[in-house]
Design a protein around this motif. Structure first.
Motif, PDB file in Angstrom:
ATOM      1  N   LEU A   1       1.160  -1.314   0.305  1.00  0.00           N
ATOM      2  CA  LEU A   1       0.236  -0.263  -0.172  1.00  0.00           C
ATOM      3  C   LEU A   1       0.798   1.156  -0.400  1.00  0.00           C
ATOM      4  O   LEU A   1       0.360   2.685  -0.518  1.00  0.00           O
ATOM      5  N   SER A   2       1.908   1.122   0.352  1.00  0.00           N
ATOM      6  CA  SER A   2       3.149   2.262   0.489  1.00  0.00           C
ATOM      7  C   SER A   2       4.183   2.526  -0.225  1.00  0.00           C
ATOM      8  O   SER A   2       4.644   3.190   0.098  1.00  0.00           O
ATOM      9  N   ALA A   3       4.145   1.116  -1.346  1.00  0.00           N
ATOM     10  CA  ALA A   3       5.759   1.471  -2.393  1.00  0.00           C
ATOM     11  C   ALA A   3       5.217   2.100  -2.953  1.00  0.00           C
ATOM     12  O   ALA A   3       4.125   2.778  -3.667  1.00  0.00           O
ATOM     13  N   GLY A   4       6.263   2.881  -3.673  1.00  0.00           N
ATOM     14  CA  GLY A   4       6.035   4.513  -4.361  1.00  0.00           C
ATOM     15  C   GLY A   4       5.961   2.850  -6.084  1.00  0.00           C
ATOM     16  O   GLY A   4       6.146   2.343  -6.374  1.00  0.00           O
ATOM     17  N   GLN A   5       5.307   3.962  -6.911  1.00  0.00           N
ATOM     18  CA  GLN A   5       5.627   3.388  -8.148  1.00  0.00           C
ATOM     19  C   GLN A   5       6.375   2.960  -9.535  1.00  0.00           C
ATOM     20  O   GLN A   5       5.245   1.893  -9.821  1.00  0.00           O
ATOM     21  N   SER A   6       7.711   3.553  -8.968  1.00  0.00           N
ATOM     22  CA  SER A   6       8.416   2.956  -9.807  1.00  0.00           C
ATOM     23  C   SER A   6       9.289   1.398  -9.109  1.00  0.00           C
ATOM     24  O   SER A   6       9.770   0.366  -9.929  1.00  0.00           O
ATOM     25  N   THR A   7       8.550   0.951  -7.825  1.00  0.00           N
ATOM     26  CA  THR A   7       9.073  -0.612  -7.555  1.00  0.00           C
ATOM     27  C   THR A   7       8.238  -1.896  -7.851  1.00  0.00           C
ATOM     28  O   THR A   7       7.119  -1.471  -8.053  1.00  0.00           O
ATOM     29  N   ASP A   8       8.660  -2.810  -8.509  1.00  0.00           N
ATOM     30  CA  ASP A   8       8.584  -3.651  -9.274  1.00  0.00           C
ATOM     31  C   ASP A   8       7.690  -4.778  -8.870  1.00  0.00           C
ATOM     32  O   ASP A   8       8.736  -5.295  -8.375  1.00  0.00           O
ATOM     33  N   LEU A   9       6.630  -4.621  -7.670  1.00  0.00           N
ATOM     34  CA  LEU A   9       5.615  -5.493  -7.059  1.00  0.00           C
ATOM     35  C   LEU A   9       6.568  -6.788  -6.892  1.00  0.00           C
ATOM     36  O   LEU A   9       6.720  -8.301  -6.283  1.00  0.00           O
ATOM     37  N   PRO A  10       5.569  -7.289  -8.195  1.00  0.00           N
ATOM     38  CA  PRO A  10       5.761  -8.720  -8.467  1.00  0.00           C
ATOM     39  C   PRO A  10       7.104  -9.197  -8.811  1.00  0.00           C
ATOM     40  O   PRO A  10       7.348 -10.944  -7.523  1.00  0.00           O
ATOM     41  N   ARG A  11       8.214  -8.688  -8.588  1.00  0.00           N
ATOM     42  CA  ARG A  11       9.830  -9.754  -8.299  1.00  0.00           C
ATOM     43  C   ARG A  11      10.238  -8.881  -7.323  1.00  0.00           C
ATOM     44  O   ARG A  11      11.279  -9.905  -6.328  1.00  0.00           O
ATOM     45  N   PHE A  12      10.228  -8.239  -6.370  1.00  0.00           N
ATOM     46  CA  PHE A  12       9.723  -7.696  -5.370  1.00  0.00           C
ATOM     47  C   PHE A  12       9.221  -9.026  -3.769  1.00  0.00           C
ATOM     48  O   PHE A  12      10.264  -9.496  -3.507  1.00  0.00           O
ATOM     49  N   TYR A  13       8.567  -9.548  -4.645  1.00  0.00           N
ATOM     50  CA  TYR A  13       7.569 -10.313  -3.448  1.00  0.00           C
ATOM     51  C   TYR A  13       8.454 -11.513  -3.754  1.00  0.00           C
ATOM     52  O   TYR A  13       8.632 -12.661  -3.120  1.00  0.00           O
ATOM     53  N   PHE A  14       8.968 -11.490  -5.300  1.00  0.00           N
ATOM     54  CA  PHE A  14       9.839 -12.741  -5.621  1.00  0.00           C
ATOM     55  C   PHE A  14      11.024 -13.434  -4.375  1.00  0.00           C
ATOM     56  O   PHE A  14      11.656 -14.129  -3.481  1.00  0.00           O
ATOM     57  N   TYR A  15      11.608 -11.831  -4.601  1.00  0.00           N
ATOM     58  CA  TYR A  15      12.864 -11.579  -4.028  1.00  0.00           C
ATOM     59  C   TYR A  15      13.026 -11.896  -2.062  1.00  0.00           C
ATOM     60  O   TYR A  15      13.066 -12.528  -1.481  1.00  0.00           O
ATOM     61  N   ALA A  16      11.518 -11.877  -1.842  1.00  0.00           N
ATOM     62  CA  ALA A  16      11.198 -10.886  -0.659  1.00  0.00           C
ATOM     63  C   ALA A  16      10.885 -12.797   0.334  1.00  0.00           C
ATOM     64  O   ALA A  16      11.560 -13.238   1.495  1.00  0.00           O
ATOM     65  N   ILE A  17      10.178 -12.994  -0.938  1.00  0.00           N
ATOM     66  CA  ILE A  17       9.389 -14.860  -0.201  1.00  0.00           C
ATOM     67  C   ILE A  17      10.519 -16.100  -0.375  1.00  0.00           C
ATOM     68  O   ILE A  17      10.571 -16.522   0.793  1.00  0.00           O
ATOM     69  N   VAL A  18      10.954 -15.781  -1.320  1.00  0.00           N
ATOM     70  CA  VAL A  18      11.962 -16.779  -1.393  1.00  0.00           C
ATOM     71  C   VAL A  18      13.549 -16.732  -0.904  1.00  0.00           C
ATOM     72  O   VAL A  18      14.077 -17.207  -0.229  1.00  0.00           O
ATOM     73  N   GLY A  19      14.049 -15.646  -1.050  1.00  0.00           N
ATOM     74  CA  GLY A  19      15.052 -15.202   0.617  1.00  0.00           C
ATOM     75  C   GLY A  19      14.392 -15.549   1.482  1.00  0.00           C
ATOM     76  O   GLY A  19      15.813 -15.826   2.510  1.00  0.00           O
ATOM     77  N   GLY A  20      13.212 -15.302   2.444  1.00  0.00           N
ATOM     78  CA  GLY A  20      13.022 -15.566   3.479  1.00  0.00           C
ATOM     79  C   GLY A  20      13.033 -16.927   4.006  1.00  0.00           C
ATOM     80  O   GLY A  20      13.882 -17.788   4.317  1.00  0.00           O
ATOM     81  N   LEU A  21      13.014 -17.983   2.639  1.00  0.00           N
ATOM     82  CA  LEU A  21      12.823 -19.358   2.980  1.00  0.00           C
ATOM     83  C   LEU A  21      13.624 -20.040   2.993  1.00  0.00           C
ATOM     84  O   LEU A  21      13.896 -20.816   3.304  1.00  0.00           O
ATOM     85  N   LEU A  22      15.219 -19.496   1.916  1.00  0.00           N
ATOM     86  CA  LEU A  22      16.448 -19.420   1.731  1.00  0.00           C
ATOM     87  C   LEU A  22      16.790 -19.054   3.161  1.00  0.00           C
ATOM     88  O   LEU A  22      17.681 -20.144   4.013  1.00  0.00           O
ATOM     89  N   VAL A  23      16.774 -18.819   3.733  1.00  0.00           N
ATOM     90  CA  VAL A  23      17.372 -18.278   5.173  1.00  0.00           C
ATOM     91  C   VAL A  23      16.489 -19.534   6.563  1.00  0.00           C
ATOM     92  O   VAL A  23      17.690 -20.193   7.211  1.00  0.00           O
ATOM     93  N   GLN A  24      15.545 -19.937   6.151  1.00  0.00           N
ATOM     94  CA  GLN A  24      14.982 -20.272   6.980  1.00  0.00           C
ATOM     95  C   GLN A  24      14.923 -22.522   7.022  1.00  0.00           C
ATOM     96  O   GLN A  24      15.670 -22.341   7.781  1.00  0.00           O
ATOM     97  N   SER A  25      15.184 -22.131   5.140  1.00  0.00           N
ATOM     98  CA  SER A  25      15.333 -24.002   4.853  1.00  0.00           C
ATOM     99  C   SER A  25      16.846 -24.414   5.283  1.00  0.00           C
ATOM    100  O   SER A  25      17.330 -25.504   5.743  1.00  0.00           O
ATOM    101  N   ALA A  26      17.983 -22.565   5.180  1.00  0.00           N
ATOM    102  CA  ALA A  26      19.293 -22.662   5.964  1.00  0.00           C
ATOM    103  C   ALA A  26      19.656 -22.868   7.373  1.00  0.00           C
ATOM    104  O   ALA A  26      20.395 -23.776   7.694  1.00  0.00           O
ATOM    105  N   ALA A  27      18.870 -22.017   8.105  1.00  0.00           N
ATOM    106  CA  ALA A  27      18.806 -22.810   9.520  1.00  0.00           C
ATOM    107  C   ALA A  27      18.258 -23.690   9.938  1.00  0.00           C
ATOM    108  O   ALA A  27      18.833 -24.268  10.727  1.00  0.00           O
TER     109      ALA A  27
END
Length: 431
Positions: free
Chosen positions: A117-143
C-alpha cells in the motif's frame, strides 16, 4: 486430500488464537502510528517500517523458529517418537519448515500488505515479492539444515547454533535492503550476466540462483532427515550438487576449460572439508564399508561410502588437469605458489587429522583441536621459521611455500602419509 500431520502439529503449536490476536494488535498499532506520522496515509515511513520489520521477522525470527523445530525435538527427547511414526523424510522436512514458521509468515504477510500500500510507483512489486519470499525461505531452510547438522553432532544448545544464522543475516540483510528500488527490465539499471558464453538478464539470473539455493537446501534437509530416520541412500544427491556447483561457478569464470577446472577443484576441495565435518565419523561405518566391499554388495558400498571420500576423489582429476595446464603463479608477495596436487594432499592431511581426533577419547573436541592444528601448520610454524630465515623448514610445514612443485608434492605426501598412518592405527584400536 492428503494431509501432513507434522505440518498440522506445528501449526497448532505456533498459531493459537491468543498469539494471532496479539501479533495482529502489535503490528496494527505499529503501522497505525506510522500512518499518522505519514500525514494520515501510507508513505515513506510506513514503507521503511514494513520493509525493516519484514526482514527482521522472516530472517531472524524465522531462522530461530525453523532451527528450534528440530533442536527442540532432540532436547525434549521426543525425536524417537517421531522416528517411529509413518512420516517420511519429505513430509517431515516441509512440515517442520513451513509449520514452525507459520506464525512468522502470518506477521510477514501483514508487513507485505502495508508495504504494497505504501510502495512507490517505480517499484516492481512482483519481482520484489519473489525476492522477499524466496529469500526468507532460503534463510529459514538453511537454519533448519544447520539444526540438522548440529543435532547430528550432538549439539542441542540453540545459542551456539544460532550464531552462524545471525552472521548470515548480517551478510544477507544489506543485499536485500535495496529491494525497494527494484524497477522494471526497461530501466537504466538493466544489466547482462555472462555465463558459459551466453548472456542473461542479471535480475533473472539472480532469481534463478536464489531459487536453486532454496532447492538444494531442501534437498539437503530431505537427505539428512532420511538419514536420521535410518533410510540409507546412495550419494546421488551429493554428486548432483557437486556437478551443479562446478557447472554454475565455472560459467562465472571467463577462462574456458581452465576456469571450469578451477571451479571444480575449489568446489570439490571445499566440500571435502565440509562433508568430513558434517558427517558423523564412526569407525564402524568404515568396517561395514569394507565388509560390503568384500561381499561385492555394491549398493551397500555406495550407501556407506563417505561423502568426503567422494568429494576428494572428484577433486583429483581437476588437480591433475590444473597441474598439466598452468603457469607458474605466485600469490600476493608471500611466495605462495599454485601447486594443485600439493594442495590436494594438504586437504587430505587436514581431514585425516580431524578423523584421527574424532576416533579419540573426546570426539566433541575434535573440531576445535583441528582448528588449532590448522593455525599451527598454516600460520605459526611457517611464519616462525620464515622469520628465522629457515625457508626450507617453513616449506616443510607449508609446502605451498616451496619454490619447486616436486618439493611441495614430496613434503605434502610425507605429511599426509604420516597422519593417515596414525589415523589408521587409531581406527584399528577402536574397532
Amino acid at each position: 486430500m492428503t494431509t501432513n500431520p507434522e505440518f498440522e502439529r506445528q501449526l497448532l503449536l505456533e498459531c493459537p488464537p491468543a498469539r494471532l490476536s496479539s501479533a495482529t494488535a502489535v503490528l496494527g498499532t505499529v503501522f497505525a502510528f506510522c500512518y499518522f506520522l505519514d500525514d494520515y496515509r501510507f508513505g515513506s515511513i510506513s514503507s521503511a517500517a514494513a520493509l525493516g520489520l519484514f526482514w527482521l521477522i522472516t530472517l531472524l525470527w524465522g531462522a530461530r523458529q525453523s532451527l528450534d523445530s528440530i533442536v527442540d525435538e532432540y532436547r525434549d527427547r521426543t525425536w524417537d517418537t517421531q522416528r517411529l511414526s509413518a512420516l517420511g523424510p519429505w513430509q517431515m522436512a516441509w512440515g517442520k519448515l513451513l509449520g514452525s514458521t507459520s506464525m512468522v509468515w502470518y506477521c510477514a504477510g501483514f508487513c507485505l500488505l502495508v508495504y504494497t500500500l505504501s510502495a512507490g510507483q517505480s517499484t516492481d512489486l512482483p519481482r520484489f515479492y519473489f525476492y522477499a519470499i524466496v529469500g526468507g525461505l532460503l534463510v529459514q531452510s538453511a537454519a533448519l539444515l544447520l539444526g540438522l547438522l548440529a543435532v547430528g553432532r550432538g549439539q542441542t544448545k540453540t545459542g551456539s547454533i544460532l550464531l552462524p544464522a545471525l552472521i548470515g543475516f548480517a551478510v544477507v540483510a544489506p543485499q536485500l535492503g535495496d529491494l525497494s528500488e527494484i524497477s522494471g527490465l526497461g530501466s537504466a539499471g538493466f544489466r547482462w550476466q555472462p555465463w558459459h558464453g551466453w548472456q542473461f538478464a542479471q535480475q533473472d539470473f539472480h532469481q534463478f540462483s536464489l531459487f536453486c539455493a532454496v532447492f538444494w537446501c531442501m534437498v539437503a534437509n530431505y537427505r539428512l532427515l532420511a538419514q536420521a530416520l535410518g533410510l540409507r541412500k546412495p550419494p546421488t544427491a551429493w554428486l548432483g550438487f557437486i556437478v551443479f556447483l562446478v557447472v554454475y561457478l565455472g560459467g562465472l569464470i571467463p577462462s574456458g576449460n581452465f576456469g571450469l577446472a578451477m571451479a571444480g577443484f575449489g568446489v570439490c576441495g571445499g566440500l571435502t572439508y565440509l562433508s568430513v565435518v558434517a558427517e558423523p565419523q564412526q569407525p564402524m561405518q568404515i568396517k561395514r564399508l569394507l565388509e560390503y566391499y568384500r561381499q561385492r554388495n555394491w549398493r551397500r558400498v555406495m550407501e556407506e561410502f563417505p561423502l568426503s571420500w567422494l568429494s576428494f576423489a572428484l577433486a583429483l582429476p581437476f588437480a591433475l588437469y590444473l597441474s598439466a595446464n598452468r603457469a607458474h603463479i605466485a600469490w600476493f608477495e608471500l611466495s605462495l605458489h599454485s601447486y594443485p596436487l600439493a594442495a590436494l594432499l594438504l586437504i587430505l592431511r587436514d581431514c585425516a587429522i580431524y578423523v584421527y581426533l574424532c576416533y579419540g577419547k573426546n570426539p566433541q573436541r575434535a573440531f576445535n583441536l583441528s582448528l588449532l592444528a590448522a593455525v599451527l601448520l598454516y600460520g605459526v610454524l611457517p611464519g616462525l621459521f620464515s622469520a628465522l630465515g629457515m625457508s626450507g623448514l617453513s616449506a616443510l610445514f607449508f609446502p605451498l611455500c616451496a619454490d619447486s612443485a616436486l618439493a611441495a608434492l614430496l613434503y605434502a605426501a610425507m605429511q599426509s602419509a604420516l597422519v593417515l598412518r596414525l589415523a589408521y592405527q587409531r581406527w584399528r584400536q577402536t574397532v
